[in-house]
Design an enzyme around this catalytic site. Structure first.
Site, PDB file in Angstrom:
ATOM      1  N   LEU A 151       0.953  -1.122   0.147  1.00 45.50           N
ATOM      2  CA  LEU A 151      -0.045  -0.038   0.147  1.00 45.50           C
ATOM      3  C   LEU A 151       0.689   1.413  -0.080  1.00 45.50           C
ATOM      4  CD1 LEU A 151      -2.709  -0.985   2.689  1.00 45.50           C
ATOM      5  CD2 LEU A 151      -2.802  -1.208   0.295  1.00 45.50           C
ATOM      6  N   ASP A 152       0.360   2.329  -0.760  1.00 43.89           N
ATOM      7  CA  ASP A 152       1.452   3.338  -0.867  1.00 43.89           C
ATOM      8  C   ASP A 152       1.474   4.310   0.600  1.00 43.89           C
ATOM      9  OD1 ASP A 152      -0.527   5.543  -0.854  1.00 43.89           O
ATOM     10  OD2 ASP A 152      -0.703   5.276  -3.069  1.00 43.89           O
ATOM     11  N   VAL A 153       2.203   5.136   0.833  1.00 43.06           N
ATOM     12  CA  VAL A 153       2.455   5.740   2.078  1.00 43.06           C
ATOM     13  C   VAL A 153       1.318   6.577   2.524  1.00 43.06           C
ATOM     14  CG1 VAL A 153       3.451   7.887   0.877  1.00 43.06           C
ATOM     15  CG2 VAL A 153       3.940   7.267   3.426  1.00 43.06           C
ATOM     16  N   THR A 160      -2.085   5.590   1.913  1.00 39.04           N
ATOM     17  CA  THR A 160      -3.237   4.624   1.753  1.00 39.04           C
ATOM     18  C   THR A 160      -3.025   3.885   3.122  1.00 39.04           C
ATOM     19  OG1 THR A 160      -3.049   4.338  -0.411  1.00 39.04           O
ATOM     20  CG2 THR A 160      -4.313   2.625   0.673  1.00 39.04           C
TER      21      THR A 160
END
Length: 287
Positions: A107-109, A111
């Site tokens: 998951l990106d930072v 999210t």
């Protein structure tokens, strides 16, 4: 019987196949004193080193598959170490002997939400493979006007820079009246390309202002699990995931039903971890 090097190392808990293939390509892994090559096959008695350190090669019968559910907050990185010193998802996980936790996707930072971790790199690799079409569900808040025509496009498919993409399902979940131009939706994907949810919405001229993964397959983010909290999945859920990707059932578990941690204790531990994370973040900011 010989097996591919990256498959054996993944099963033995030394990373996902993707991570291990990158290590092999970079010349970081050796077999019997020789730099390994992609596609190389090894026997069970091979001497394997990663970055010069000999690692254990486990036969299938010695590997116990474990899976954790983790509630990732915004601001944590999905890397083992961050050069800028930012907190990572691995900072909060329990230590495991003779193996390592492998993330099932990222998951990106910015999210939050459900992340799965396993000690079985082969399971992680198969769960991430787009060929298995495993559903990922997200709660998403977007800013901007969203029309029914846009929603039809998002489910029919749009062209992104890395190929066509589409949501399997989009549902309005309210928020338009109480939050002005902010609206909440539930969306379902069956692949995990980089920032795919955000890019799909951006293709329609709207911006994602909040994004949270709430389900992976039929594994739902446990209600009430605090951010930075984790819980070990029971054998039934582990074998559900293994069956999804064609792996044999696991028969052993590290969860002792006589000593199983109550949900309240797990939540309390997670809240303590979250408080420590916030305190450490404040200290880094002061520096």
């Amino acid at each position: 019987m010989s097996e591919k090097l990256q498959k054996v190392l993944a099963r033995s808990g030394h990373g996902s196949r993707r991570e291990l293939e990158a290590m092999i390509a970079a010349g970081r892994i050796s077999v019997n004193g020789q730099i390994a090559s992609l596609g190389e096959r090894i026997d069970g008695d091979a001497k394997v080193r990663i970055d010069g350190r000999e690692v254990a090669i486990k036969p299938p019968e010695d590997v116990v598959c474990r899976v954790l559910m983790y509630h990732k907050p915004e601001g944590e990185m999905c890397t083992r170490k961050d050069p800028e010193g930012r907190p990572t998802v691995y900072d909060r996980l329990p230590r495991v002997q003779g193996a390592r936790w492998v993330a099932v996707g990222r998951l990106d930072v910015n999210t939050s939400g459900l992340l799965l971790f396993t000690t079985d790199g082969e399971l992680a690799n198969r769960l991430m493979h787009p060929g298995h079409q495993i559903e990922r569900e997200y709660a998403v808040r977007v800013f901007g006007e969203v029309t029914d025509a846009m929603l039809r496009k998002l489910t029919k498919g749009v062209q992104l820079e890395d190929g066509p993409a589409a949501f399997k399902e989009v549902k309005r979940t309210g928020g338009a009246h109480s939050e002005g131009m902010n609206q909440w939706f539930r969306v379902v994907l069956t692949e995990g390309r980089n920032r795919e949810v955000r890019r799909l919405w951006e293709s329609q001229g709207v911006t994602v202002s909040r994004l949270m993964r709430v389900r992976y397959g039929n594994i739902n983010l446990e209600q009430g699990l605090p951010q930075s909290g984790w819980g070990e999945l029971p054998l039934s859920q582990i074998n559900y995931l293994r069956e999804l990707v064609g792996l044999p059932a696991e028969e052993r578990t590290f969860i002792d039903p006589r000593k199983q941690e109550s949900r309240q204790k797990r939540y309390a531990r997670a809240r303590r971890n979250q408080a420590k994370r916030l305190q450490n973040a404040k200290q880094r900011t002061r520096k």
